[in-house]
Design an enzyme around this catalytic site. Structure first.
Site, PDB file in Angstrom:
ATOM      1  N   TYR A  26     -75.037  48.971 137.176  1.00  0.00           N
ATOM      2  CA  TYR A  26     -75.463  47.600 137.500  1.00  0.00           C
ATOM      3  C   TYR A  26     -74.272  46.658 137.682  1.00  0.00           C
ATOM      4  CZ  TYR A  26     -74.409  47.292 132.565  1.00  0.00           C
ATOM      5  OH  TYR A  26     -73.743  47.370 131.355  1.00  0.00           O
ATOM      6  N   GLY A  27     -73.055  47.155 137.422  1.00  0.00           N
ATOM      7  CA  GLY A  27     -71.853  46.318 137.571  1.00  0.00           C
ATOM      8  C   GLY A  27     -70.911  47.009 138.545  1.00  0.00           C
ATOM      9  N   SER A  28     -69.697  47.294 138.092  1.00  0.00           N
ATOM     10  CA  SER A  28     -68.742  47.943 138.995  1.00  0.00           C
ATOM     11  C   SER A  28     -69.228  49.311 139.433  1.00  0.00           C
ATOM     12  CB  SER A  28     -67.369  48.064 138.324  1.00  0.00           C
ATOM     13  OG  SER A  28     -67.411  48.994 137.265  1.00  0.00           O
ATOM     14  N   GLU A  99     -65.649  53.201 130.526  1.00  0.00           N
ATOM     15  CA  GLU A  99     -66.546  52.228 129.871  1.00  0.00           C
ATOM     16  C   GLU A  99     -66.215  52.053 128.387  1.00  0.00           C
ATOM     17  OE1 GLU A  99     -68.599  50.539 131.800  1.00  0.00           O
ATOM     18  OE2 GLU A  99     -68.142  51.752 133.552  1.00  0.00           O
TER      19      GLU A  99
HETATM   20  C1  SIN Z   1     -72.068  49.383 135.110  1.00  0.00           C
HETATM   21  O1  SIN Z   1     -71.552  49.069 136.176  1.00  0.00           O
HETATM   22  O2  SIN Z   1     -73.165  49.987 135.100  1.00  0.00           O
HETATM   23  C2  SIN Z   1     -71.430  49.106 133.795  1.00  0.00           C
HETATM   24  C3  SIN Z   1     -70.514  47.945 133.786  1.00  0.00           C
HETATM   25  C4  SIN Z   1     -69.300  48.117 134.622  1.00  0.00           C
HETATM   26  O3  SIN Z   1     -68.639  49.164 134.554  1.00  0.00           O
HETATM   27  O4  SIN Z   1     -68.964  47.186 135.366  1.00  0.00           O
END
Ligand code: SIN
Length: 196
Positions: A26-28, A99
């Site tokens: 959901y992010g990077s 992470e």
């Molecule tokens: C994700 O992207 O799911 C976790 C948060 C990140 O690594 O930005």
């Protein structure tokens, strides 16, 4: 909770014996996979909202000047659109390292935008991790994001790439888009376009 979650995550075997399973990003993880995967499909999870409430000491900031990156916050009725990747178990080793600054492995039900559902693994930085920053007014978060950078690059790029990817998925994320607008108002020309 410890600052480095790698060893906790290694002991959280959530899909034992499976040759592959879904990872929800959901992010990077939406715009920068960087790990092997078998297929990817846009997906949504319910009861969670994306928030820039996690501090980043190792990617988009430093321990002295942490950046702000995305985590998930429980919110009844909310939804979060992201990207699901079907991964082999060996992909988790490098992901745990990536992470490690506060994120823990959890499982979640996920629904694919093109139909169907399954369970998946998701990394969430919970409020009890030492890098957690929590909420702040949008202008304050925007200033922090605009000035921070870390080994993975400017914090600003993380936000703008995520906003761009969400638009590509047809997703309206008010929190991310408000931050994007506030950051762009602070530094409209820092995207490489020379000012006159
Ligand atoms: C994700 O992207 O799911 C976790 C948060 C990140 O690594 O930005």
């Amino acid at each position: 909770m410890v600052a480095d979650t790698t060893s906790i995550n290694r002991s959280r075997q959530l899909f034992p014996g499976r040759g592959s399973f879904w990872l929800f990003g959901y992010g990077s993880l939406i715009y920068k996979a960087g790990f092997p995967y078998l297929e990817c499909r846009p997906a949504v999870i319910h009861g969670w909202q994306r928030r820039f409430w996690q501090g980043s000491h190792d990617h988009r900031g430093t321990p002295e000047a942490p950046g702000r990156v995305a985590t998930l916050i429980e919110a009844p009725g909310a939804r979060c659109v992201g990207m699901a990747y079907r991964i082999p178990p060996e992909a988790l080793g490098p992901l745990d390292l990536r992470e490690k600054n506060g994120y823990l492995r959890f499982t979640t039900p996920l629904r694919f935008l093109d139909g169907g559902e399954d369970r998946g693994l998701v990394y969430i930085a919970t409020e009890d991790n030492p890098a957690f920053l929590g909420p702040a007014p949008i202008p304050d978060m925007a200033r922090q994001i605009a000035r921070c950078r870390g080994p993975s690059g400017p914090n600003r790029d993380y936000l703008l790439e995520l906003a761009r990817s969400l638009r590509g998925l047809g997703e309206e994320d008010g929190h991310v888009f408000a931050l994007e607008q506030a950051v762009e108002e602070l530094s409209p020309h820092s995207d490489g376009v020379a000012s006159p």
